[in-house]
Design a protein around this motif. Structure first.
Motif, mmCIF file in Angstrom:
data_model
loop_
_atom_site.group_PDB
_atom_site.id
_atom_site.type_symbol
_atom_site.label_atom_id
_atom_site.label_comp_id
_atom_site.label_asym_id
_atom_site.label_seq_id
_atom_site.Cartn_x
_atom_site.Cartn_y
_atom_site.Cartn_z
ATOM 1 N N ASN A 245 43.155 -5.566 13.965
ATOM 2 C CA ASN A 245 42.225 -4.796 13.145
ATOM 3 C C ASN A 245 42.043 -5.371 11.742
ATOM 4 O OD1 ASN A 245 41.662 -2.890 15.137
ATOM 5 N ND2 ASN A 245 43.404 -1.593 14.560
ATOM 6 N N LEU A 246 42.855 -6.373 11.380
ATOM 7 C CA LEU A 246 42.732 -6.997 10.052
ATOM 8 C C LEU A 246 41.545 -7.951 10.015
ATOM 9 C CD1 LEU A 246 46.488 -7.898 9.345
ATOM 10 C CD2 LEU A 246 45.183 -6.007 8.351
ATOM 11 N N THR A 247 41.039 -8.203 8.815
ATOM 12 C CA THR A 247 39.996 -9.214 8.649
ATOM 13 C C THR A 247 40.604 -10.597 8.843
ATOM 14 O OG1 THR A 247 40.412 -9.455 6.281
ATOM 15 C CG2 THR A 247 38.856 -7.735 6.957
ATOM 16 N N ALA A 248 39.761 -11.613 8.932
ATOM 17 C CA ALA A 248 40.258 -12.987 9.100
ATOM 18 C C ALA A 248 41.152 -13.379 7.933
ATOM 19 C CB ALA A 248 39.083 -13.952 9.231
ATOM 20 N N ASP A 249 40.723 -13.037 6.708
ATOM 21 C CA ASP A 249 41.550 -13.346 5.534
ATOM 22 C C ASP A 249 42.851 -12.553 5.564
ATOM 23 O OD1 ASP A 249 39.718 -15.126 4.576
ATOM 24 O OD2 ASP A 249 38.769 -13.714 3.173
ATOM 25 N N GLY A 250 42.768 -11.304 6.018
ATOM 26 C CA GLY A 250 43.962 -10.477 6.089
ATOM 27 C C GLY A 250 44.973 -11.024 7.090
ATOM 28 N N ARG A 331 52.139 -4.728 0.803
ATOM 29 C CA ARG A 331 51.448 -3.569 0.249
ATOM 30 C C ARG A 331 49.961 -3.842 0.085
ATOM 31 N NH1 ARG A 331 53.475 -2.103 -5.563
ATOM 32 N NH2 ARG A 331 52.803 -4.263 -5.803
ATOM 33 N N GLU A 332 49.606 -5.102 -0.197
ATOM 34 C CA GLU A 332 48.209 -5.449 -0.443
ATOM 35 C C GLU A 332 47.319 -5.220 0.782
ATOM 36 O OE1 GLU A 332 50.739 -7.658 -3.344
ATOM 37 O OE2 GLU A 332 50.836 -7.138 -1.219
ATOM 38 N N LEU A 333 47.925 -5.220 1.992
ATOM 39 C CA LEU A 333 47.145 -5.022 3.223
ATOM 40 C C LEU A 333 47.384 -3.674 3.875
ATOM 41 C CD1 LEU A 333 47.599 -8.523 4.943
ATOM 42 C CD2 LEU A 333 45.645 -7.723 3.600
#
Length: 411
Positions: A245-250, A331-333
């Motif tokens: 479910n994360l973005t590519a950058d994530g 924490r950032e994600l």
């Protein structure tokens, strides 16, 4: 006043206890970086002890001698343009696994001694090349030479710092040349990082890494030193739905969050608590970890999760790989994964037939709770800790004062 035998024994016990309280613990016995920091002429030698992580190995040992070389002598070594791994071997040859103070150097039995070094202890030294000959020479001089080079290559200059019989730091005139220590070492780029992880219980993480640009980040970081915290297969499988479910950058940031851009062996992790940067760290987003030990157990903490190191998969300079029981969540994600603040307890319902309090006699305000963190000594202590101030050990101070009072009373 003459003490009774019982009072004499009691006084001796108190003095002994007081001495134990005031003695430093073994972990505080010595710090080679701090010792050499007082002498600017050894700044280059000191820098490379830290860069090669030899400083940690020295601090974790007792009964040891460091043969320091001044900046001019180090310039000759750096002019050879050795790899960081060969440089570590050479400097390891200058760490003797015995205590040699100035007096002992001039009182060597039969005029010569063969000293084992940290290079020998690593197992990387072929044959007897990890030993150093120490020879008492004419005119009050003492010579040093690497066994594989033959002869005398350097002489004793002076004693820098001696803590008998824990650590002795001495200066020798030049670097000890050693063909074996200076020989080229296999390049770390030849290591198959994902292959190592796949073969030791981290196959899911390795496959996920192979499908991401983060793999190139890991590969390009090995030469300068790399530590990987690899979630085990069970932990990684249960996490995959969230990962997708994360973005590519994530996704890339989360994978890089499991790498540290320096070589950190287990001994270093156990001795160096505190925050560390990761491969995902940049100027805008911190993406940092906190290393915290509980006895022999090493844990990695973020504001979202605490993971334990369950095993060492690989540990060979410049690469260390450890298996974790959980995926590290930055924490950032994963701000939404933070535990919610508990709701306040509901106020008690008023009693229907309770008499209305008199307006003339107001109840005094309730005193603040004894364990309230708003103020008081506990808050002051917390503030001092958070600001990095030196903490005042009240319990230890009280024990010392009581011991002194008891001695005076007995006398």
């Amino acid at each position: 006043m003459q003490l009774t035998p019982a009072a004499t024994v009691a006084a001796a016990a108190v003095v002994f206890s007081l001495a134990l309280i005031l003695l430093p613990s073994p972990s505080e016995a010595h710090n080679i970086t701090k010792i050499l920091a007082e002498f600017p002429e050894f700044s280059t030698f000191n820098h490379f002890l830290t860069t090669t992580h030899l400083a940690n190995d020295i601090n974790n040992r007792e009964t040891i001698t460091v043969c320091a070389v001044d900046n001019a002598g180090m310039a000759d070594l750096l002019g050879k343009h050795l790899s960081i791994f060969a440089l570590k071997n050479v400097l390891s040859l200058h760490v003797l696994l015995d205590y040699f103070g100035a007096k002992k150097l001039h009182d060597i039995t039969n005029g010569t001694a063969l000293a084992a070094t940290m290079y020998q202890a690593t197992g990387s030294a072929p044959g007897s090349s990890g030993f150093v000959n120490i020879t008492d020479l004419k005119g009050g001089k003492v010579g040093f030479g690497a066994v594989d080079n033959g002869g005398i290559d350097a002489t004793f200059v002076k004693s820098v710092k001696e803590i008998p019989y824990n650590i002795s730091v001495i200066q020798i005139s030049k670097i000890l040349p050693s063909p074996d220590a200076e020989a080229p070492t296999p390049g770390p780029s030849q290591m198959n990082i994902t292959g190592i992880m796949s073969a030791h219980g981290c196959k899911v993480f390795a496959e996920t890494l192979l499908a991401s640009p983060a793999e190139q980040t890991f590969d390009s970081s090995v030469d300068g030193g790399l530590t990987i915290f690899c979630p085990g297969d069970a932990a990684m499988k249960s996490f995959l739905p969230k990962f997708k479910n994360l973005t590519a950058d994530g996704k890339q940031s989360l994978l890089e969050f499991h790498g540290v851009p320096i070589y950190e062996p287990e001994s270093s992790l156990k001795s160096n608590n505190g925050p560390i940067n990761t491969l995902a760290t940049d100027g805008a987003k911190k993406f940092g970890l906190v290393v915290q030990n509980d006895g022999q157990q090493v844990t990695l903490k973020t504001p979202v999760v605490t993971a334990r190191i369950t095993s060492t998969i690989f540990d060979e300079q410049p690469l260390a790989i450890f298996e974790l029981d959980k995926v590290l969540l930055p924490r950032e994600l994963f701000k939404g994964s933070l535990a919610p603040t508990p709701a306040p307890a509901p106020a008690p319902e008023p009693v229907a037939d309770a008499p209305e309090p008199s307006k003339k006699h107001k109840s005094p305000p309730a005193p603040p709770a004894a364990d309230s963190p708003a103020d008081g000594p506990a808050a002051d202590q917390t503030a001092a800790d958070s600001n990095g101030a030196v903490r005042f050990d009240g319990g230890r101070f009280a024990t010392v004062c009581f011991s002194l009072w008891l001695i005076i009373l007995l006398l």
